[in-house]
Motif scaffolding. Sequence first.
Motif, PDB file in Angstrom:
ATOM      1  N   SER A 196      37.224  14.837 -25.160  1.00 58.04           N
ATOM      2  CA  SER A 196      36.802  16.235 -25.277  1.00 58.04           C
ATOM      3  C   SER A 196      37.798  17.097 -26.049  1.00 58.04           C
ATOM      4  N   LEU A 197      38.897  16.510 -26.497  1.00 57.51           N
ATOM      5  CA  LEU A 197      39.889  17.270 -27.254  1.00 57.51           C
ATOM      6  C   LEU A 197      39.279  17.738 -28.568  1.00 57.51           C
ATOM      7  N   CYS A 198      39.362  19.032 -28.809  1.00 59.83           N
ATOM      8  CA  CYS A 198      38.662  19.606 -29.960  1.00 59.83           C
ATOM      9  C   CYS A 198      39.412  19.356 -31.267  1.00 59.83           C
ATOM     10  N   PHE A 199      38.672  18.806 -32.226  1.00 63.94           N
ATOM     11  CA  PHE A 199      39.164  18.652 -33.582  1.00 63.94           C
ATOM     12  C   PHE A 199      38.177  19.313 -34.551  1.00 63.94           C
ATOM     13  N   CYS A 200      37.661  20.480 -34.157  1.00 68.35           N
ATOM     14  CA  CYS A 200      36.817  21.229 -35.085  1.00 68.35           C
ATOM     15  C   CYS A 200      37.687  21.716 -36.246  1.00 68.35           C
ATOM     16  N   GLN A 201      37.059  22.202 -37.284  1.00 69.74           N
ATOM     17  CA  GLN A 201      37.803  22.618 -38.467  1.00 69.74           C
ATOM     18  C   GLN A 201      38.795  23.732 -38.143  1.00 69.74           C
ATOM     19  N   SER A 202      38.404  24.654 -37.260  1.00 67.13           N
ATOM     20  CA  SER A 202      39.291  25.771 -36.924  1.00 67.13           C
ATOM     21  C   SER A 202      40.535  25.288 -36.184  1.00 67.13           C
ATOM     22  N   CYS A 203      40.367  24.371 -35.233  1.00 67.28           N
ATOM     23  CA  CYS A 203      41.523  23.827 -34.514  1.00 67.28           C
ATOM     24  C   CYS A 203      42.445  23.076 -35.463  1.00 67.28           C
ATOM     25  N   MET A 204      41.855  22.289 -36.360  1.00 66.56           N
ATOM     26  CA  MET A 204      42.681  21.524 -37.295  1.00 66.56           C
ATOM     27  C   MET A 204      43.387  22.447 -38.282  1.00 66.56           C
ATOM     28  N   ASP A 205      42.699  23.473 -38.763  1.00 64.98           N
ATOM     29  CA  ASP A 205      43.319  24.410 -39.694  1.00 64.98           C
ATOM     30  C   ASP A 205      44.514  25.109 -39.057  1.00 64.98           C
ATOM     31  N   HIS A 206      44.354  25.523 -37.792  1.00 66.42           N
ATOM     32  CA  HIS A 206      45.445  26.207 -37.105  1.00 66.42           C
ATOM     33  C   HIS A 206      46.651  25.293 -36.969  1.00 66.42           C
ATOM     34  N   PHE A 207      46.410  24.021 -36.659  1.00 68.61           N
ATOM     35  CA  PHE A 207      47.507  23.060 -36.517  1.00 68.61           C
ATOM     36  C   PHE A 207      48.173  22.799 -37.862  1.00 68.61           C
ATOM     37  N   THR A 208      47.370  22.690 -38.894  1.00 62.46           N
ATOM     38  CA  THR A 208      47.914  22.454 -40.240  1.00 62.46           C
ATOM     39  C   THR A 208      48.784  23.628 -40.689  1.00 62.46           C
ATOM     40  N   GLN A 209      48.335  24.852 -40.382  1.00 59.91           N
ATOM     41  CA  GLN A 209      49.106  26.038 -40.759  1.00 59.91           C
ATOM     42  C   GLN A 209      50.456  26.103 -40.057  1.00 59.91           C
ATOM     43  N   SER A 210      50.545  25.451 -38.898  1.00 58.38           N
ATOM     44  CA  SER A 210      51.821  25.444 -38.165  1.00 58.38           C
ATOM     45  C   SER A 210      52.688  24.246 -38.555  1.00 58.38           C
ATOM     46  N   GLY A 211      52.233  23.479 -39.575  1.00 54.87           N
ATOM     47  CA  GLY A 211      53.056  22.385 -40.095  1.00 54.87           C
ATOM     48  C   GLY A 211      52.639  21.010 -39.638  1.00 54.87           C
ATOM     49  N   GLY A 212      51.536  20.891 -38.875  1.00 50.91           N
ATOM     50  CA  GLY A 212      51.096  19.593 -38.384  1.00 50.91           C
ATOM     51  C   GLY A 212      50.140  18.903 -39.341  1.00 50.91           C
ATOM     52  N   ASP A 213      49.898  17.627 -39.093  1.00 49.73           N
ATOM     53  CA  ASP A 213      48.959  16.838 -39.891  1.00 49.73           C
ATOM     54  C   ASP A 213      47.773  16.500 -38.987  1.00 49.73           C
ATOM     55  N   ALA A 214      46.754  17.346 -39.016  1.00 53.09           N
ATOM     56  CA  ALA A 214      45.624  17.209 -38.098  1.00 53.09           C
ATOM     57  C   ALA A 214      44.821  15.941 -38.366  1.00 53.09           C
ATOM     58  N   LEU A 215      44.643  15.581 -39.629  1.00 57.28           N
ATOM     59  CA  LEU A 215      43.862  14.395 -39.949  1.00 57.28           C
ATOM     60  C   LEU A 215      44.556  13.129 -39.465  1.00 57.28           C
ATOM     61  N   ARG A 216      45.868  13.091 -39.595  1.00 53.24           N
ATOM     62  CA  ARG A 216      46.612  11.918 -39.124  1.00 53.24           C
ATOM     63  C   ARG A 216      46.511  11.789 -37.605  1.00 53.24           C
ATOM     64  N   LEU A 217      46.646  12.918 -36.889  1.00 54.64           N
ATOM     65  CA  LEU A 217      46.546  12.888 -35.435  1.00 54.64           C
ATOM     66  C   LEU A 217      45.132  12.499 -35.003  1.00 54.64           C
ATOM     67  N   LYS A 218      44.144  13.006 -35.690  1.00 51.42           N
ATOM     68  CA  LYS A 218      42.756  12.664 -35.371  1.00 51.42           C
ATOM     69  C   LYS A 218      42.535  11.163 -35.509  1.00 51.42           C
ATOM     70  N   ALA A 219      43.069  10.578 -36.557  1.00 54.68           N
ATOM     71  CA  ALA A 219      42.936   9.131 -36.764  1.00 54.68           C
ATOM     72  C   ALA A 219      43.631   8.354 -35.649  1.00 54.68           C
ATOM     73  N   LYS A 220      44.759   8.862 -35.172  1.00 57.25           N
ATOM     74  CA  LYS A 220      45.467   8.207 -34.078  1.00 57.25           C
ATOM     75  C   LYS A 220      44.639   8.228 -32.795  1.00 57.25           C
ATOM     76  N   VAL A 221      43.965   9.348 -32.541  1.00 58.88           N
ATOM     77  CA  VAL A 221      43.137   9.452 -31.342  1.00 58.88           C
ATOM     78  C   VAL A 221      41.966   8.470 -31.424  1.00 58.88           C
TER      79      VAL A 221
END
Length: 399
Positions: A196-221
């Motif tokens: 149920s962990l949200c990976f919608c575009q808005s959540c990923m964009d916010h993480f990316t703006q803070s310096g994270g790699d949302a796509l890489r984390l999503k692939a790990k999940v």
Amino acid sequence: MRSSRSHAFTLPYTFFRQHPNEVIPELQDCGFTGINLALNYHASRDFLLRQGPHLEYLLDGFHYYKPDTEKYGENSLLPTSPDHLLNNEMLDSVIDTASTRNFDINAWAVFLHNSAIGMKNPEATVTNVYGNHFLSELCPSNPRVRSYVLGLTSDLCSRGIKSLAMESLHFHGARHGEHHERFFIKMSAATEFLLSLCFCQSCMDHFTQSGGDALRLKAKVVAALKPFIYEADSWLDKAITKDLLAQILGSEILDYLRSREETLSHLYREVSTIAHAAQVTTRLVDQSTLIDGENQNPLELSWLLGIDNVQVRNFVDIYEPLLYRNTPAAVWEIADHYNKSVGGKIVAILRPTYPDNTSAENLVKKVHALKSLGISEIDFYLLDIMRPRDLQWIKNALS
């Protein structure tokens, strides 16, 4: 000046069947000083008893008043005409009557659990790593959802209420009581959380703006869940903790969790700013106690909902936990945990009914336990389902 208050959580159906001139004096006689009136609520099927046996079907995401769309931002999600009343007669009559009797009317709002809006706007809902939409759960990271939350707050706080009881202003888990919900598979707490962990575009964009790699984390999940999808859950014997998630996914997951906590903390700050400008207090109806019914330190699990209690405590006036436990000792223990963990003003919520309570004596002991901790303001859930006996038990306990 009243030294303590007690409010009844109340559905609007109470006032569809009786005029406030009848209801409010009855409640005052029982010791109530106000109500938390559901003005935006989720779907349910309830066996109502206080006004005679009646099976009532509540509509999902329904607004029990006529919304003022001018309160919402230009690109906001909006309640549409099938999902709200066509006038404000009920609400106005309640507030007008209450004002003549020194009786509090608080708005009780379910913010982000809203299938009516979610089904019309799937892109604004919580979306997991597989792209599955949880249509009953609006995502607080989404800008249109944020505008809806702020518009709803502004709208409700403009109507003469005293306090805003905020429910479901957080992320949700995989299971949330959908109609005939089915998971024919055994899941660990960690698996449920990752599903149920949200990976919608808005959540990923916010993480990316803070310096994270949302796509890489999503692939790990996705990779971490693969054994569960194809064979079995390897985490069934493990309690869910941030350390466990870091072992599974690396430290990046902790940054992702912080990112969504920042989103919610900022939203609570904005909601409280709007409410305070209208001279309305804010109360967090805290559902952390429902995550694990055996856990007597529920605030340790708030992170699963995206809530950072240290930050949120700075913005909300009142923490109002659901103390749904059977024994006075369990109620005392959790209330003490809230006093020590978040401090400030705590208002307790008790159910005088089954399954939490089966005797007048038990309710009296729970109220005494809370008062021994300095918690003198106690709200009760849910007026519409109470027998006359339950109201008498409340009257005895409060007196």
